[in-house]
Design an enzyme around this catalytic site. Structure first.
Site, short mmCIF file in Angstrom:
data_model
loop_
_atom_site.label_atom_id
_atom_site.label_comp_id
_atom_site.label_asym_id
_atom_site.label_seq_id
_atom_site.Cartn_x
_atom_site.Cartn_y
_atom_site.Cartn_z
N CYS A 101 0.84 -1.22 -0.02
CA CYS A 101 -0.07 0.18 0.08
C CYS A 101 0.92 1.21 -0.01
O CYS A 101 1.70 1.38 0.95
CB CYS A 101 -0.95 0.08 1.26
SG CYS A 101 -1.93 1.47 1.36
N CYS A 124 0.56 3.46 3.02
CA CYS A 124 0.93 2.79 4.30
C CYS A 124 2.65 3.12 4.20
O CYS A 124 3.13 3.36 5.22
CB CYS A 124 0.76 1.44 4.44
SG CYS A 124 -0.94 0.98 4.85
N ASP A 156 0.20 15.77 -2.34
CA ASP A 156 -0.29 15.04 -3.66
C ASP A 156 1.00 14.91 -4.85
O ASP A 156 1.41 16.14 -4.97
CB ASP A 156 -1.56 15.18 -4.30
CG ASP A 156 -2.14 14.23 -5.05
OD1 ASP A 156 -2.98 13.58 -4.67
OD2 ASP A 156 -1.44 13.89 -6.14
N HIS A 195 -4.35 1.05 8.23
CA HIS A 195 -4.79 0.66 6.66
C HIS A 195 -6.40 0.53 6.72
O HIS A 195 -6.84 -0.27 7.13
CB HIS A 195 -4.19 -0.18 6.13
CG HIS A 195 -4.65 -0.55 4.62
ND1 HIS A 195 -4.01 0.11 3.71
CD2 HIS A 195 -5.57 -1.35 4.27
CE1 HIS A 195 -4.63 -0.08 2.47
NE2 HIS A 195 -5.57 -1.25 2.87
N ASN A 254 -12.65 10.23 -2.63
CA ASN A 254 -13.09 9.24 -3.62
C ASN A 254 -13.34 7.83 -2.94
O ASN A 254 -12.33 7.27 -2.41
CB ASN A 254 -12.22 9.47 -4.83
CG ASN A 254 -12.10 10.61 -5.59
OD1 ASN A 254 -13.20 11.28 -5.54
ND2 ASN A 254 -10.93 10.97 -6.06
N HIS A 258 -6.76 3.28 0.04
CA HIS A 258 -6.29 3.62 1.50
C HIS A 258 -6.98 4.74 1.81
O HIS A 258 -6.68 5.89 0.98
CB HIS A 258 -4.89 3.63 1.70
CG HIS A 258 -4.44 4.22 3.07
ND1 HIS A 258 -3.30 3.25 3.75
CD2 HIS A 258 -4.52 4.86 4.12
CE1 HIS A 258 -3.17 3.78 5.08
NE2 HIS A 258 -4.09 4.97 5.27
N HIS A 273 -8.56 8.27 2.20
CA HIS A 273 -7.86 9.69 2.30
C HIS A 273 -8.88 10.58 1.77
O HIS A 273 -9.76 10.47 1.01
CB HIS A 273 -6.77 9.77 1.09
CG HIS A 273 -6.84 9.28 -0.22
ND1 HIS A 273 -7.20 7.82 -0.47
CD2 HIS A 273 -7.16 9.96 -1.53
CE1 HIS A 273 -7.46 7.70 -1.76
NE2 HIS A 273 -7.53 8.88 -2.37
N HIS A 283 -8.82 14.57 0.21
CA HIS A 283 -8.04 15.30 -0.72
C HIS A 283 -8.28 16.84 -0.07
O HIS A 283 -9.66 17.00 0.16
CB HIS A 283 -8.28 15.46 -2.06
CG HIS A 283 -8.13 14.27 -2.74
ND1 HIS A 283 -7.18 14.13 -3.77
CD2 HIS A 283 -8.93 12.96 -2.80
CE1 HIS A 283 -7.20 13.02 -4.18
NE2 HIS A 283 -8.07 12.27 -3.77
P1 DGP Z 1 -7.80 9.09 -5.49
O1 DGP Z 1 -7.82 8.90 -6.89
O2 DGP Z 1 -8.89 9.82 -4.78
O3 DGP Z 1 -7.47 7.63 -5.02
O4 DGP Z 1 -6.46 9.75 -5.34
C1 DGP Z 1 -5.16 9.28 -5.12
C2 DGP Z 1 -4.11 10.38 -5.12
O5 DGP Z 1 -2.89 9.82 -4.57
C3 DGP Z 1 -3.81 11.12 -6.44
O6 DGP Z 1 -4.39 12.39 -6.47
C4 DGP Z 1 -2.40 10.78 -6.75
C5 DGP Z 1 -1.94 10.39 -5.39
N1 DGP Z 1 -0.71 9.74 -5.19
C6 DGP Z 1 -0.53 8.38 -5.78
N2 DGP Z 1 0.60 7.89 -5.79
C7 DGP Z 1 1.11 8.63 -4.76
C8 DGP Z 1 2.52 8.83 -4.24
O7 DGP Z 1 3.36 7.85 -4.25
N3 DGP Z 1 2.67 9.94 -3.41
C9 DGP Z 1 1.93 11.05 -3.43
N4 DGP Z 1 2.31 11.91 -2.68
N5 DGP Z 1 0.73 10.90 -3.84
C10 DGP Z 1 0.40 9.73 -4.79
#
Ligand code: DGP
Length: 114
Positions: free
Chosen positions: A4, A7, A30, A46, A87, A98, A100, A102
């Site tokens: 993950c 995680c 992000d 998690h 989402n 996981h 989250h 935004h």
């Molecule tokens: P969602 O589509 O709602 O599951 O958003 C996931 C977000 O996670 C997306 O905007 C990009 C971000 N993201 C994915 N991988 C990584 C990462 O390795 N590091 C960071 N900082 N953000 C990530």
């Protein structure tokens, strides 16, 4: 949880720009920001999505929103406003399983949220 990405970020194994952390919650920028301020707020524990929010203690769920509000203030978003989005599942295009939230802000966004 192994494999993950969030995680991995929460444990420090995967690099990220962390803007807040405590024993329960981590917030980081992000990797592909959609607004000038785009921060993800996650529980360390998690859980896959809001479908599983009942697995978290009420204190942790509340803290995620308190952290969001505090970060919005710190990032200078309170006057103009900001958006909180989580989402959940395929129809919402959740890409990281996981839970989250935004925190989006720093520019005017459209009125449509879907
Ligand atoms: P969602 O589509 O709602 O599951 O958003 C996931 C977000 O996670 C997306 O905007 C990009 C971000 N993201 C994915 N991988 C990584 C990462 O390795 N590091 C960071 N900082 N953000 C990530």
């Amino acid at each position: 949880m192994a494999d993950c990405v969030f995680c991995g970020i929460a444990s420090g194994k995967i690099p990220s720009t962390i803007v807040y952390e405590d024993a329960d919650v981590v917030a980081f920028r992000d990797v592909a920001p959609q607004t000038p301020v785009h921060i993800l707020i996650v529980p360390r524990e998690h859980v896959a999505s809001f479908n599983e929010v009942d697995k978290l203690g009420d204190d942790i769920v509340a803290k995620m929103f308190r952290v969001a509000s505090r970060l919005a203030k710190e990032q200078g978003l309170r006057e103009r406003g900001y958006r909180l989005v989580s989402n959940c599942g395929v129809d919402a295009c959740q890409s990281v399983p996981h839970l989250h939230i935004h925190l989006l802000g720093g520019r005017a966004m459209g009125a449509d949220i879907a």
